[in-house]
Design an enzyme around this catalytic site. Structure first.
Site, PDB file in Angstrom:
ATOM      1  N   HIS A  48      38.386  46.860  31.559  1.00  0.00           N
ATOM      2  CA  HIS A  48      38.262  45.548  30.910  1.00  0.00           C
ATOM      3  C   HIS A  48      37.605  45.641  29.538  1.00  0.00           C
ATOM      4  CE1 HIS A  48      39.806  43.119  34.129  1.00  0.00           C
ATOM      5  NE2 HIS A  48      38.979  43.646  35.011  1.00  0.00           N
ATOM      6  N   ARG A  73      35.152  54.312  34.325  1.00  0.00           N
ATOM      7  CA  ARG A  73      36.153  53.570  35.103  1.00  0.00           C
ATOM      8  C   ARG A  73      37.484  53.618  34.359  1.00  0.00           C
ATOM      9  NH1 ARG A  73      35.759  47.299  37.201  1.00  0.00           N
ATOM     10  NH2 ARG A  73      35.739  46.760  34.988  1.00  0.00           N
ATOM     11  N   ASP A  87      39.413  65.859  32.082  1.00  0.00           N
ATOM     12  CA  ASP A  87      39.511  66.985  31.147  1.00  0.00           C
ATOM     13  C   ASP A  87      38.495  66.882  29.998  1.00  0.00           C
ATOM     14  OD1 ASP A  87      41.395  68.440  32.484  1.00  0.00           O
ATOM     15  OD2 ASP A  87      43.078  67.936  31.173  1.00  0.00           O
ATOM     16  N   GLU A 151      37.993  45.265  45.973  1.00  0.00           N
ATOM     17  CA  GLU A 151      37.782  43.997  45.283  1.00  0.00           C
ATOM     18  C   GLU A 151      38.752  42.893  45.691  1.00  0.00           C
ATOM     19  OE1 GLU A 151      37.774  44.902  41.096  1.00  0.00           O
ATOM     20  OE2 GLU A 151      39.192  46.528  41.310  1.00  0.00           O
ATOM     21  N   ASP A 177      35.986  40.065  41.217  1.00  0.00           N
ATOM     22  CA  ASP A 177      37.359  40.061  41.738  1.00  0.00           C
ATOM     23  C   ASP A 177      37.404  39.612  43.194  1.00  0.00           C
ATOM     24  OD1 ASP A 177      39.255  41.025  39.629  1.00  0.00           O
ATOM     25  OD2 ASP A 177      37.752  42.581  39.522  1.00  0.00           O
TER      26      ASP A 177
HETATM   27  O1  LIG Z   1      34.979  42.537  40.383  1.00  0.00           O
HETATM   28  C1  LIG Z   1      34.043  42.912  39.672  1.00  0.00           C
HETATM   29  O2  LIG Z   1      32.927  42.356  39.678  1.00  0.00           O
HETATM   30  C2  LIG Z   1      34.272  44.050  38.816  1.00  0.00           C
HETATM   31  O3  LIG Z   1      35.254  44.741  38.975  1.00  0.00           O
HETATM   32  C3  LIG Z   1      33.370  44.287  37.661  1.00  0.00           C
HETATM   33  C4  LIG Z   1      33.958  43.567  36.485  1.00  0.00           C
HETATM   34  O4  LIG Z   1      35.180  44.161  36.151  1.00  0.00           O
HETATM   35  C5  LIG Z   1      33.039  43.611  35.297  1.00  0.00           C
HETATM   36  O5  LIG Z   1      33.795  43.729  34.141  1.00  0.00           O
HETATM   37  C6  LIG Z   1      32.232  42.398  35.165  1.00  0.00           C
HETATM   38  O6  LIG Z   1      31.657  42.359  33.913  1.00  0.00           O
END
Ligand SMILES: O=C(O)C(=O)C[C@H](O)[C@@H](O)CO
Length: 253
Positions: A48, A73, A87, A151, A177
């Site tokens: 993100h 991530r 790598d 999630e 999520d």
């Molecule tokens: O579901 C979540 O919580 C995450 O996966 C973390 C978020 O992606 C994170 O970007 C919140 O800032």
């Protein structure tokens, strides 16, 4: 020259709670500063945040002055993304959106050299210190740490199967999520979501698998630690910068 032991992986199960900090600002300088503030781990997000591979490389280099382990991530559970991140020298991965044991096994496989997995081989990558770690091929599979992210509601139903996959070192619960999946978008504090998070950590404790989580709220972080979460990100760079800059500006109104 020997490959270093992955201290973060070693402490995940045996050591104290690993306190982390989430970075999305795409700033190697930020990581250089944060790496010297005592956090056990820093998450570098490419899911993100607009971090490209060269940014991740800069972050890894910037972190070498500090003591924090970097956890990267990837944008997705993708063997090519995973290979490229490994790598350049990342040793700890948080793989998003794992829905079942097949996907968890695929994530692990992508991090392992054959015959165990499918990771492509090069002897001259930064991961092996450009070939100077003489034991890299012998030890990489065991030193790389794979954490998977659960999630959704349906992934929660398969939590035991996902967590039991060999090579899964930890399971991170994504509160945002998960909240969306429960129909409470933007409300991870919702009671149903919180109950699910509490239940998940209990189930993971029974399996002896460390659970991880992220929050920007101090009380929530303390509660998650009390519930048994073992790798807990307690803030994010964007939230901290925005909150403190706003607070500072308010001081001079
Ligand atoms: O579901 C979540 O919580 C995450 O996966 C973390 C978020 O992606 C994170 O970007 C919140 O800032």
């Amino acid at each position: 020259m020997k490959m270093p032991v992955n201290g973060f992986k070693a402490r995940l199960t045996a050591g104290p709670v690993q306190i982390g900090f989430w970075t999305s600002l795409c700033s190697a300088t930020g990581v250089e500063v944060l790496g010297q503030t005592g956090f056990d781990w820093l998450l570098i997000d490419t899911e993100h945040a607009p971090n490209e591979l060269s940014d991740v490389l800069s972050h890894l280099r910037a972190s070498s002055l500090g003591d924090s382990a970097l956890v990267v991530r990837p944008a997705w559970n993708d063997a090519v993304l995973i290979k490229r991140i490994l790598d350049i020298g990342a040793a700890n991965l948080l793989i998003p959106f794992i829905q079942n044991e097949t996907e968890a096994a695929a994530a692990v496989k992508a991090t392992r050299y054959p015959p165990v997995g499918t990771r492509g081989v090069t002897g001259s990558a930064r991961a092996s210190n450009y070939g100077k770690f003489e034991d890299y091929f012998a030890r990489a599979n065991e030193e790389i740490c794979v954490m998977v992210q659960v999630e959704t509601r349906s992934a929660l139903d398969k939590l035991t199967d996902i967590a039991s996959v060999e090579g899964v070192d930890g399971v991170f619960l994504g509160p945002s999520d998960l909240a969306a999946s429960f129909g409470h978008l933007g409300l991870p504090q919702n009671g149903d979501v919180q109950s699910a998070l509490r239940d998940a950590v209990r189930r993971l404790q029974d399996l002896g698998k460390p659970a991880g989580i992220l929050t920007t709220n101090r009380e929530e972080a303390e509660r998650y630690i009390e519930w048994g979460y073992r790798f807990v990100a307690v803030g994010t760079d964007i939230n901290l910068l925005s909150r403190e800059a706003t607070r500072l500006r308010e001081c001079f109104r």
